[in-house]
Design a protein around this motif. Structure first.
Motif, PDB file in Angstrom:
ATOM      1  N   VAL A 218      10.218  27.536   2.603  1.00  0.00           N
ATOM      2  CA  VAL A 218      10.736  27.927   1.290  1.00  0.00           C
ATOM      3  C   VAL A 218      10.433  26.833   0.274  1.00  0.00           C
ATOM      4  O   VAL A 218       9.955  25.754   0.622  1.00  0.00           O
ATOM      5  N   GLU A 219      10.725  27.134  -0.995  1.00  0.00           N
ATOM      6  CA  GLU A 219      10.546  26.150  -2.052  1.00  0.00           C
ATOM      7  C   GLU A 219      11.668  25.111  -1.963  1.00  0.00           C
ATOM      8  O   GLU A 219      12.813  25.454  -1.657  1.00  0.00           O
ATOM      9  N   PRO A 220      11.369  23.857  -2.222  1.00  0.00           N
ATOM     10  CA  PRO A 220      12.413  22.824  -2.169  1.00  0.00           C
ATOM     11  C   PRO A 220      13.482  23.030  -3.232  1.00  0.00           C
ATOM     12  O   PRO A 220      13.162  23.320  -4.397  1.00  0.00           O
ATOM     13  N   CYS A 221      14.729  22.930  -2.818  1.00  0.00           N
ATOM     14  CA  CYS A 221      15.846  23.082  -3.744  1.00  0.00           C
ATOM     15  C   CYS A 221      17.081  22.411  -3.147  1.00  0.00           C
ATOM     16  O   CYS A 221      17.128  22.107  -1.955  1.00  0.00           O
ATOM     17  N   PHE A 222      18.091  22.194  -4.004  1.00  0.00           N
ATOM     18  CA  PHE A 222      19.326  21.562  -3.555  1.00  0.00           C
ATOM     19  C   PHE A 222      20.256  22.594  -2.928  1.00  0.00           C
ATOM     20  O   PHE A 222      20.134  23.797  -3.178  1.00  0.00           O
TER      21      PHE A 222
ATOM     22  N   SER B 228       0.833  -1.209   0.000  1.00  0.00           N
ATOM     23  CA  SER B 228       0.000   0.000   0.000  1.00  0.00           C
ATOM     24  C   SER B 228       0.867   1.258   0.000  1.00  0.00           C
ATOM     25  O   SER B 228       1.914   1.300   0.642  1.00  0.00           O
ATOM     26  N   TRP B 229       0.418   2.267  -0.728  1.00  0.00           N
ATOM     27  CA  TRP B 229       1.127   3.546  -0.851  1.00  0.00           C
ATOM     28  C   TRP B 229       0.776   4.445   0.327  1.00  0.00           C
ATOM     29  O   TRP B 229      -0.391   4.577   0.702  1.00  0.00           O
ATOM     30  N   ASN B 230       1.807   5.065   0.916  1.00  0.00           N
ATOM     31  CA  ASN B 230       1.600   5.976   2.043  1.00  0.00           C
ATOM     32  C   ASN B 230       2.059   7.369   1.630  1.00  0.00           C
ATOM     33  O   ASN B 230       3.246   7.643   1.528  1.00  0.00           O
ATOM     34  N   SER B 231       1.096   8.244   1.386  1.00  0.00           N
ATOM     35  CA  SER B 231       1.412   9.600   0.909  1.00  0.00           C
ATOM     36  C   SER B 231       2.255  10.382   1.908  1.00  0.00           C
ATOM     37  O   SER B 231       3.047  11.245   1.525  1.00  0.00           O
ATOM     38  N   ASP B 232       2.092  10.079   3.187  1.00  0.00           N
ATOM     39  CA  ASP B 232       2.862  10.780   4.216  1.00  0.00           C
ATOM     40  C   ASP B 232       4.358  10.483   4.103  1.00  0.00           C
ATOM     41  O   ASP B 232       5.189  11.288   4.535  1.00  0.00           O
ATOM     42  N   LEU B 233       4.696   9.313   3.551  1.00  0.00           N
ATOM     43  CA  LEU B 233       6.104   8.941   3.399  1.00  0.00           C
ATOM     44  C   LEU B 233       6.695   9.433   2.080  1.00  0.00           C
ATOM     45  O   LEU B 233       7.916   9.449   1.928  1.00  0.00           O
ATOM     46  N   ALA B 234       5.844   9.833   1.152  1.00  0.00           N
ATOM     47  CA  ALA B 234       6.318  10.272  -0.167  1.00  0.00           C
ATOM     48  C   ALA B 234       6.798  11.711  -0.134  1.00  0.00           C
ATOM     49  O   ALA B 234       6.450  12.535  -0.996  1.00  0.00           O
ATOM     50  N   VAL B 235       7.588  12.021   0.870  1.00  0.00           N
ATOM     51  CA  VAL B 235       8.149  13.365   1.042  1.00  0.00           C
ATOM     52  C   VAL B 235       9.652  13.203   1.230  1.00  0.00           C
ATOM     53  O   VAL B 235      10.102  12.507   2.151  1.00  0.00           O
ATOM     54  N   SER B 236      10.428  13.835   0.377  1.00  0.00           N
ATOM     55  CA  SER B 236      11.885  13.685   0.427  1.00  0.00           C
ATOM     56  C   SER B 236      12.498  14.524   1.539  1.00  0.00           C
ATOM     57  O   SER B 236      11.841  15.398   2.115  1.00  0.00           O
ATOM     58  N   ALA B 237      13.761  14.266   1.821  1.00  0.00           N
ATOM     59  CA  ALA B 237      14.492  15.041   2.838  1.00  0.00           C
ATOM     60  C   ALA B 237      14.564  16.510   2.447  1.00  0.00           C
ATOM     61  O   ALA B 237      14.467  17.401   3.301  1.00  0.00           O
ATOM     62  N   ILE B 238      14.713  16.773   1.151  1.00  0.00           N
ATOM     63  CA  ILE B 238      14.770  18.160   0.671  1.00  0.00           C
ATOM     64  C   ILE B 238      13.431  18.851   0.876  1.00  0.00           C
ATOM     65  O   ILE B 238      13.366  20.014   1.313  1.00  0.00           O
ATOM     66  N   GLU B 239      12.342  18.149   0.585  1.00  0.00           N
ATOM     67  CA  GLU B 239      11.012  18.732   0.753  1.00  0.00           C
ATOM     68  C   GLU B 239      10.705  18.961   2.238  1.00  0.00           C
ATOM     69  O   GLU B 239      10.098  19.979   2.596  1.00  0.00           O
ATOM     70  N   THR B 240      11.121  18.029   3.080  1.00  0.00           N
ATOM     71  CA  THR B 240      10.906  18.180   4.519  1.00  0.00           C
ATOM     72  C   THR B 240      11.634  19.414   5.053  1.00  0.00           C
ATOM     73  O   THR B 240      11.070  20.207   5.824  1.00  0.00           O
ATOM     74  N   SER B 241      12.891  19.576   4.639  1.00  0.00           N
ATOM     75  CA  SER B 241      13.685  20.737   5.056  1.00  0.00           C
ATOM     76  C   SER B 241      13.062  22.034   4.564  1.00  0.00           C
ATOM     77  O   SER B 241      13.010  23.032   5.293  1.00  0.00           O
TER      78      SER B 241
END
Length: 399
Positions: A218-222, A199-212
Motif C-alpha cells: 500500500v501507499e505509505p501513511c500514518f 557515505s550515503w546508503n540509499s538502502d537505509l533511507a527508508v522509514s519504518a512507515i515506508e517499510t510497513s
C-alpha cells in the motif's frame, strides 16, 4: 491562539507539578477536535514501570564504572541528587536484593552487583555484540536525517541509551566503520565535536512507515490510535493523512517552512526517530536540543499535541515525554528489540527483589505488632491483677 496558550502551559507548569491535561481543562482549553486531553492509563503505566528501571540501570552503570565494581554507599548517596532521588541510598538498594548486594567492610557499607545481575550484564554485552550491525544502521539513519548529515556528540550522548548505544560507542562503533562515520570538529572546541556521515546508503533511507507500506503493498501513511468516538479528531487525522507522505530522509531544503509538506516531513521525522528508539519514547526537552540538526519547529510541543492520534504526550514525573502510540498495545511494547528483552529481565529481577523485600518487611512489621500485642496483653494482665488486689484490699477494709 490555542497553540500559543498550550506552549505557555508547557513552560509555565513544568515546575508546578500540574499535569498538562489538568492545566488545559482548568483553563477551559480543548483540542481543536473538541475532545479534552485525557491521560492514557496504559501508557502512563508503561512510563511508571520504566521509571524504577531507569534509576536502577543508572546505579548499575555507576557500580560497573567504579574500581573493582565495589561502590561505597557514601559515594552513591552523593549521586542521588543527579539521579533525582531523595532519602537514603542504603534504603534504596536494599529494596532490590536480587540486583544489589550490600555489605559492611572496615566500618563502611559497600554495594556490588549480585551474581544474577552480573549474568545479565554479560548477556547484555553479548546482545550488543550481536546487534552491532543494527546499531550501526541506526546511527547512520540518524545522521542521514540530520542537516549536513552530522550530529553533535555531546547532544547525541544525551539520547544514546534511548537508541541502545553503549557508553563506549564512540570507540566501539565509529572507528570500526570508517567507511560510514568519522569524527570532525569544525568549531575547534571540545563541545563542538561531531559525528559525520561519510557515505550515503540509499538502502537505509527508508522509514519504518515506508517499510510497513512496502510489506503490505500500500501507499505509505500514518496510523491513528484514538477511540472511535473522537469523530472530529479522526476527521482531522484523515485530512492530514490524505496528502502524500514525505520521507524524513528527504532533504528539507527542498521544502518551504509552514507548508503542509514541511509539517508532513516533520511529523514523519519524529515518528521515525521514535521508531528507532528502544522504548518508542523520548524526552521532549532532549529532542528539542536537536531543533537545528533535524529542522524541528520552535514550538515542537504544539506540533506533537496537534497529532495526538500518532503521538502521546505525558508529563509524568514533571518530565515531558512523547511516545509513539502505535508502538504499544496497552502498556506493552509490540516489537521488542533484543536489548529490550534483556533489559526486561533486569526489570523482572528488580520486581523479584522488591517482592522479597516487601514480604520480609511485612513479616518484620507483623512480628513487631505481635510482640507489641504480647507486651500490651501482659500489661493488661498486670493491670487486672493489680485491680483485683486493690478490690480485695478495699473489701478487707470494709470488713
Amino acid at each position: 491562539m490555542f497553540c500559543t496558550q498550550v506552549d505557555v502551559l508547557f513552560r509555565s507548569h513544568k515546575n508546578q507539578g500540574e499535569s498538562l491535561s489538568f492545566s488545559i481543562q482548568k483553563l477551559g482549553l480543548t483540542r481543536a477536535a473538541g475532545q479534552k486531553l485525557e491521560k492514557d492509563p496504559d501508557l502512563e503505566s508503561a512510563l511508571s514501570r520504566n521509571r524504577r528501571w531507569i534509576v536502577n540501570n543508572q546505579i548499575k552503570n555507576i557500580v560497573l564504572r567504579y574500581p573493582n565494581q565495589i561502590l561505597p554507599l557514601r559515594f552513591l548517596q552523593k549521586k542521588f541528587k543527579t539521579l533525582d532521588l531523595q532519602g537514603s541510598a542504603m534504603n534504596w538498594v536494599k529494596k532490590y536484593p536480587c540486583c544489589f548486594e550490600v555489605f559492611l567492610q572496615h566500618d563502611e557499607y559497600y554495594c556490588r552487583l549480585t551474581k544474577r545481575m552480573m549474568a545479565l550484564v554479560e548477556e547484555e554485552e553479548t546482545v550488543k555484540d550481536m546487534q552491532e550491525q543494527v546499531l550501526v544502521q541506526r546511527l547512520a539513519k540518524l545522521l542521514m536525517m540530520s542537516a549536513n548529515h552530522r550530529l553533535n556528540v555531546v547532544k547525541l550522548n544525551e539520547l544514546k541509551r534511548n537508541f541502545g548505544f553503549s557508553d563506549d560507542y564512540l570507540i566501539r562503533i565509529v572507528p570500526k566503520y570508517s567507511d560510514l562515520f568519522r569524527i570532525v570538529n569544525y568549531g575547534g572546541r571540545r563541545s563542538s565535536m561531531d559525528i559525520e556521515l561519510v557515505s550515503w546508503n540509499s538502502d537505509l533511507a527508508v522509514s519504518a512507515i515506508e517499510t510497513s507500506a512496502q510489506e503490505q503493498g500500500v501507499e505509505p501513511c500514518f496510523s491513528c490510535s484514538l477511540p472511535s468516538t473522537w469523530v472530529k479528531s479522526w476527521e482531522r487525522f484523515h485530512e492530514f493523512n490524505s496528502t502524500p507522505y514525505v520521507s524524513p530522509y528527504l532533504d528539507p531544503g527542498q521544502l518551504v517552512e509552514g507548508t503542509k509538506e514541511m509539517e508532513k516531513r516533520t511529523v514523519g521525522l519524529v515518528h521515525e526517530l521514535l521508531s528507532l528508539t528502544l522504548w518508542k519514547k523520548v524526552s521532549i526537552l532532549k529532542l528539542g536540543h536537536f531543533k537545528r540538526e533535524f529542522r524541528l519547529p520552535d514550538k515542537l510541543n504544539v506540533l506533537l499535541l496537534k497529532h495526538l492520534g500518532i503521538f502521546y504526550v505525558s508529563n509524568k514525573y514533571q518530565l515531558y515525554t512523547v511516545l509513539l502510540r502505535e508502538g504499544y498495545k496497552g502498556s506493552e511494547l509490540i516489537d521488542k528489540d533484543p536489548l529490550v528483552v534483556v533489559k526486561e529481565k533486569f526489570g523482572e529481577l528488580m520486581q523479584e527483589g522488591l517482592h522479597e523485600y516487601n514480604r520480609r518487611h511485612c513479616s518484620q512489621n507483623l512480628e513487631k505488632k505481635r510482640k507489641a500485642g504480647m507486651v500490651l496483653s501482659r500489661l493488661h494482665e498486670i493491670e487486672d491483677k493489680n485491680s483485683d488486689v486493690s478490690d480485695s484490699e478495699d473489701q478487707d477494709k470494709l470488713l
